[in-house]
Write a protein that holds these residues in place. Structure first.
Motif, short mmCIF file in Angstrom:
data_model
loop_
_atom_site.label_atom_id
_atom_site.label_comp_id
_atom_site.label_asym_id
_atom_site.label_seq_id
_atom_site.Cartn_x
_atom_site.Cartn_y
_atom_site.Cartn_z
N GLN A 27 80.87 -54.07 -20.91
CA GLN A 27 80.69 -53.02 -21.90
C GLN A 27 82.02 -52.66 -22.57
OE1 GLN A 27 77.61 -51.45 -22.77
NE2 GLN A 27 78.88 -50.72 -24.46
N SER A 28 83.10 -52.67 -21.81
CA SER A 28 84.42 -52.35 -22.36
C SER A 28 84.81 -53.34 -23.45
CB SER A 28 85.48 -52.35 -21.25
OG SER A 28 85.20 -51.36 -20.28
N TYR A 29 84.54 -54.62 -23.20
CA TYR A 29 84.87 -55.65 -24.19
C TYR A 29 83.87 -55.64 -25.34
CZ TYR A 29 88.53 -57.54 -21.24
OH TYR A 29 89.70 -57.69 -20.53
N TYR A 30 82.64 -55.28 -25.03
CA TYR A 30 81.62 -55.19 -26.08
C TYR A 30 82.01 -54.13 -27.10
CZ TYR A 30 77.02 -54.62 -28.26
OH TYR A 30 76.00 -54.55 -29.17
N ASP A 31 82.55 -53.01 -26.63
CA ASP A 31 82.96 -51.94 -27.54
C ASP A 31 84.05 -52.43 -28.50
OD1 ASP A 31 81.18 -50.23 -26.32
OD2 ASP A 31 82.67 -49.31 -25.01
N VAL A 32 84.99 -53.22 -27.97
CA VAL A 32 86.05 -53.77 -28.82
C VAL A 32 85.47 -54.73 -29.84
CG1 VAL A 32 88.16 -55.17 -28.84
CG2 VAL A 32 87.78 -53.50 -27.02
N TRP A 33 84.56 -55.59 -29.39
CA TRP A 33 83.90 -56.54 -30.29
C TRP A 33 83.14 -55.80 -31.39
CZ3 TRP A 33 78.49 -56.84 -30.79
CH2 TRP A 33 78.02 -57.86 -31.62
N PHE A 34 82.43 -54.75 -31.01
CA PHE A 34 81.64 -53.99 -31.99
C PHE A 34 82.53 -53.37 -33.06
CE2 PHE A 34 79.36 -50.23 -33.51
CZ PHE A 34 78.12 -50.77 -33.80
N GLU A 35 83.65 -52.80 -32.63
CA GLU A 35 84.57 -52.17 -33.57
C GLU A 35 85.24 -53.21 -34.48
OE1 GLU A 35 85.11 -48.99 -34.18
OE2 GLU A 35 83.60 -48.41 -32.68
N SER A 36 85.37 -54.43 -34.01
CA SER A 36 86.04 -55.47 -34.80
C SER A 36 85.17 -55.96 -35.96
CB SER A 36 86.40 -56.66 -33.91
OG SER A 36 85.23 -57.41 -33.57
N GLU A 37 83.86 -55.69 -35.89
CA GLU A 37 82.91 -56.14 -36.91
C GLU A 37 82.97 -57.66 -37.09
OE1 GLU A 37 83.55 -53.90 -40.47
OE2 GLU A 37 82.82 -52.03 -39.59
N SER A 38 83.20 -58.36 -36.00
CA SER A 38 83.27 -59.82 -36.04
C SER A 38 81.92 -60.42 -36.39
CB SER A 38 83.74 -60.34 -34.68
OG SER A 38 83.65 -61.75 -34.62
N SER A 39 81.94 -61.52 -37.10
CA SER A 39 80.70 -62.24 -37.42
C SER A 39 80.28 -63.14 -36.27
CB SER A 39 80.90 -63.08 -38.69
OG SER A 39 81.92 -64.05 -38.48
N GLN A 40 81.15 -63.28 -35.27
CA GLN A 40 80.83 -64.13 -34.12
C GLN A 40 79.97 -63.36 -33.12
OE1 GLN A 40 84.74 -65.08 -32.68
NE2 GLN A 40 85.09 -66.68 -34.21
N PRO A 41 78.97 -64.01 -32.51
CA PRO A 41 78.19 -63.35 -31.45
C PRO A 41 79.12 -62.92 -30.32
CG PRO A 41 77.16 -65.41 -32.12
CD PRO A 41 78.51 -65.39 -32.76
N PHE A 42 78.70 -61.87 -29.61
CA PHE A 42 79.59 -61.26 -28.62
C PHE A 42 80.13 -62.25 -27.60
CE2 PHE A 42 79.84 -59.23 -24.33
CZ PHE A 42 81.09 -58.65 -24.51
N PHE A 43 79.27 -63.00 -26.91
CA PHE A 43 79.75 -63.88 -25.84
C PHE A 43 80.59 -65.03 -26.38
CE2 PHE A 43 76.21 -61.81 -23.55
CZ PHE A 43 76.92 -61.37 -22.45
N TYR A 44 80.27 -65.49 -27.58
CA TYR A 44 81.11 -66.52 -28.20
C TYR A 44 82.49 -65.93 -28.49
CZ TYR A 44 82.60 -70.31 -31.24
OH TYR A 44 83.30 -71.37 -31.79
#
Length: 300
Positions: free
Chosen positions: A134-151
């Motif tokens: 969840q901690s890393y998911y929050d960073v990914w979400f804020e980054s607005e990356s086009s890549q899927p989370f686990f990728y």
């Protein structure tokens, strides 16, 4: 050779999903290939007793390999192909993930699915601890990356991300053990003459003072009990491999006699109704609750 192995030999799609198992021989020779595998299997496992034990291990490894391959395709591999994903592919991946988390709901609509942050844990091919993910998911979400989370996390732009509150070493080391069908049998508990007894070994459930013992009641009313030895390794989600549960919590028992129960599970967040279902299960199985301490956050 068990049925799962035989299917893998005959199914080229399954062989491609599991590296190292694909055969260079044409599919017109499946029976000969199966016979060769049987000979190898017998030579490795020796006696009939050893073959029986080996079959359990092989079957369990196949279950884990198939689970890993399926989730990896849904989380990482599909994005590696480099081709635009179709709507049908997206729906197929969504169905696989939903089936993992919602397994068992068809038998009990009131059962609890994993708490939202632990969905990540269930659909992660490595089943890393949901709280850490969840901690890393929050960073990914804020980054607005086009890549899927686990990728993003393992292969893409976030692979070098290392958080102070959850170092990458903790993320990788704390992996929840998800039991396969065979492994689960060792934790199944039945009630005999009002006492909790492990079905497989026949031993009474006796918890160790100062340690945490957890239980899960499946939607088919099978009870599983085990010791939580280390955080980030074995949790309530371990018993049913992330599937839905009718009830979950902690207990204390001595010589099979139930001493205390309480409805605490960070993975399932059981409700008062879930806890009441467990109480009903115990009464239906003639467990005497008159001397059992019931620690509840609810007014039952």
């Amino acid at each position: 050779m068990n049925e799962t192995t035989a299917v893998a030999v005959r199914d080229p799609k399954l062989s491609r999903c599991l590296p190292g198992l694909s055969s260079p021989r044409p599919l017109s020779e499946p029976d000969a290939a199966a016979a060769r595998l049987q000979r190898i299997y017998r030579s490795l496992c020796g006696s009939r007793r050893n073959r029986s034990d080996c079959a359990v291990v092989v079957d369990e490894l196949w279950w884990k390999a198939l689970d890993f391959a399926s989730l990896k395709h849904c989380s990482v591999s599909f994005f590696d192909v480099g081709k635009p994903e179709t709507a049908a592919s997206r729906w197929a991946r969504a169905r696989t993930r939903a089936a993992k988390i919602g397994k068992g709901l068809s038998k009990d609509e009131k059962a609890q699915k994993l708490a939202l942050q632990h969905w990540l844990e269930a659909i992660d091919p490595r089943h890393r601890y949901g709280h850490n993910l969840q901690s890393y998911y929050d960073v990914w979400f804020e980054s607005e990356s086009s890549q899927p989370f686990f990728y993003w996390l393992d292969v893409g732009d976030g692979r070098a991300t290392n958080l102070d509150k959850c170092p990458r070493s903790n993320l990788q080391d704390q992996r929840i053990r998800y039991l396969g069908p065979r492994e689960r049998e060792a934790y199944e508990v039945i009630v005999e003459d009002g006492r909790l007894v492990y079905r497989e070994s026949g031993l009474p459930v006796s918890t160790v003072e100062g340690s945490k013992w957890i239980f899960v009641l499946s939607t088919s009313r099978a009870l599983y009990v085990g010791q939580q030895k280390r955080k980030g390794n074995f949790h309530h989600s371990s018993f049913l491999a992330g599937g839905a549960a009718t009830a979950a919590g902690r207990l204390v028992a001595a010589g099979g006699a139930l001493k205390a129960i309480w409805p605490y599970s960070g993975h399932y967040l059981p409700t008062a109704e879930n806890f009441e279902e467990f109480i009903v299960f115990l009464r239906d199985n003639n467990v005497d609750l008159s001397n059992v301490k019931v620690y509840s956050y609810f007014h039952l």
